[in-house]
Motif scaffolding. Sequence first.
Motif, short mmCIF file in Angstrom:
data_model
loop_
_atom_site.label_atom_id
_atom_site.label_comp_id
_atom_site.label_asym_id
_atom_site.label_seq_id
_atom_site.Cartn_x
_atom_site.Cartn_y
_atom_site.Cartn_z
N GLY A 5 47.04 33.40 28.36
CA GLY A 5 46.80 33.36 29.92
C GLY A 5 45.59 33.72 29.65
O GLY A 5 44.26 34.07 28.76
N THR A 6 44.71 34.51 31.05
CA THR A 6 43.75 36.42 31.37
C THR A 6 44.48 36.96 32.21
O THR A 6 44.93 37.07 32.22
CB THR A 6 43.21 34.62 32.58
N LYS A 7 43.01 37.84 31.89
CA LYS A 7 43.46 39.53 32.18
C LYS A 7 42.34 39.84 32.64
O LYS A 7 40.63 39.34 32.52
CB LYS A 7 44.11 39.84 31.15
N GLY A 8 42.00 40.12 33.97
CA GLY A 8 41.43 40.74 34.32
C GLY A 8 40.76 42.16 35.04
O GLY A 8 41.49 42.76 34.80
N TYR A 9 39.41 42.58 34.82
CA TYR A 9 39.36 43.73 34.42
C TYR A 9 38.12 44.54 35.71
O TYR A 9 36.34 43.42 35.64
CB TYR A 9 38.47 44.57 33.18
N HIS A 29 27.26 50.70 48.84
CA HIS A 29 27.51 49.67 47.97
C HIS A 29 28.02 50.47 47.10
O HIS A 29 27.49 50.62 46.40
CB HIS A 29 26.54 48.79 48.64
N THR A 30 29.50 49.90 46.55
CA THR A 30 29.24 49.03 45.03
C THR A 30 29.15 48.60 44.05
O THR A 30 28.98 47.85 45.10
CB THR A 30 30.79 49.46 45.05
N LEU A 31 28.20 49.53 43.61
CA LEU A 31 28.31 47.56 42.59
C LEU A 31 29.06 47.64 41.07
O LEU A 31 29.55 48.42 40.21
CB LEU A 31 26.34 47.86 41.77
N ARG A 32 29.90 46.53 41.33
CA ARG A 32 31.22 46.61 40.31
C ARG A 32 30.54 45.52 39.02
O ARG A 32 29.90 44.54 39.47
CB ARG A 32 32.12 46.52 41.30
N LYS A 33 31.38 45.44 38.86
CA LYS A 33 31.20 44.26 37.29
C LYS A 33 33.12 43.83 37.00
O LYS A 33 33.74 44.92 36.51
CB LYS A 33 30.08 44.54 36.01
N ARG A 34 32.98 42.37 37.02
CA ARG A 34 34.61 42.23 36.91
C ARG A 34 34.37 41.36 36.13
O ARG A 34 33.22 40.18 35.94
CB ARG A 34 34.53 40.69 38.56
N VAL A 35 35.29 40.86 34.66
CA VAL A 35 35.33 40.38 33.67
C VAL A 35 36.51 39.69 33.36
O VAL A 35 37.27 40.45 33.60
CB VAL A 35 35.16 41.16 32.57
N THR A 36 36.81 38.42 32.99
CA THR A 36 38.14 37.60 32.81
C THR A 36 38.29 37.38 31.27
O THR A 36 37.00 36.85 30.77
CB THR A 36 38.13 37.21 33.74
N LYS A 37 39.00 38.18 31.10
CA LYS A 37 39.33 37.64 29.55
C LYS A 37 40.54 36.45 29.06
O LYS A 37 41.35 36.69 29.64
CB LYS A 37 39.35 39.07 28.22
N PHE A 38 40.31 36.24 27.99
CA PHE A 38 41.34 35.01 27.18
C PHE A 38 42.84 35.65 26.72
O PHE A 38 41.68 36.58 26.32
CB PHE A 38 40.74 33.73 26.67
N THR A 39 43.24 35.98 27.22
CA THR A 39 44.82 36.68 26.25
C THR A 39 45.66 35.71 25.55
O THR A 39 45.91 34.62 25.87
CB THR A 39 45.79 37.67 27.35
N LEU A 40 45.67 36.03 24.30
CA LEU A 40 46.86 35.31 23.21
C LEU A 40 47.99 36.45 23.24
O LEU A 40 48.17 37.45 23.04
CB LEU A 40 46.54 35.01 22.15
N PHE A 48 35.42 35.00 28.84
CA PHE A 48 35.10 33.75 29.09
C PHE A 48 34.04 33.72 30.55
O PHE A 48 33.79 32.74 31.27
CB PHE A 48 36.32 32.69 29.22
N SER A 49 34.67 35.46 31.55
CA SER A 49 34.04 35.23 32.86
C SER A 49 33.48 36.62 33.20
O SER A 49 33.84 36.98 33.01
CB SER A 49 35.28 34.77 34.11
#
Length: 97
Positions: A5-9, A29-40, A48-49
């Motif tokens: 699946g995926t998990k977001g950070y 304004h908040t500057l944010r980084k959204r990372v989506t990782k593939f999980t096994l 991957f995003s």
Amino acid sequence: MIIFGTKGYLYQLAILTLVCGQCGNPSAHTLRKRVTKFTLFFVPLFPFSTKYLTQCTFCGAEQQVTGEQAEHLQTQAVSGQGGQAHGQPQQQPYQRP
């Protein structure tokens, strides 16, 4: 059976004072980084995003920015031209009594 699946950070990189494009107010304004990782098997393996966003604290509007723009805004925040880096104490100007 394979579980994947995926998990977001979500990482908060900086807090900037900008004029909002949605409401027109000069606000934080908040500057944010959204990372989506593939999980096994619930173990995050690789990202991957990656997306960078700014969010107005006055109206809540979000705007997506590029990685280059996010890096520029982050250096602008560290140099003191519009905000503060996350985790840095905001310095108040000294006033004589």
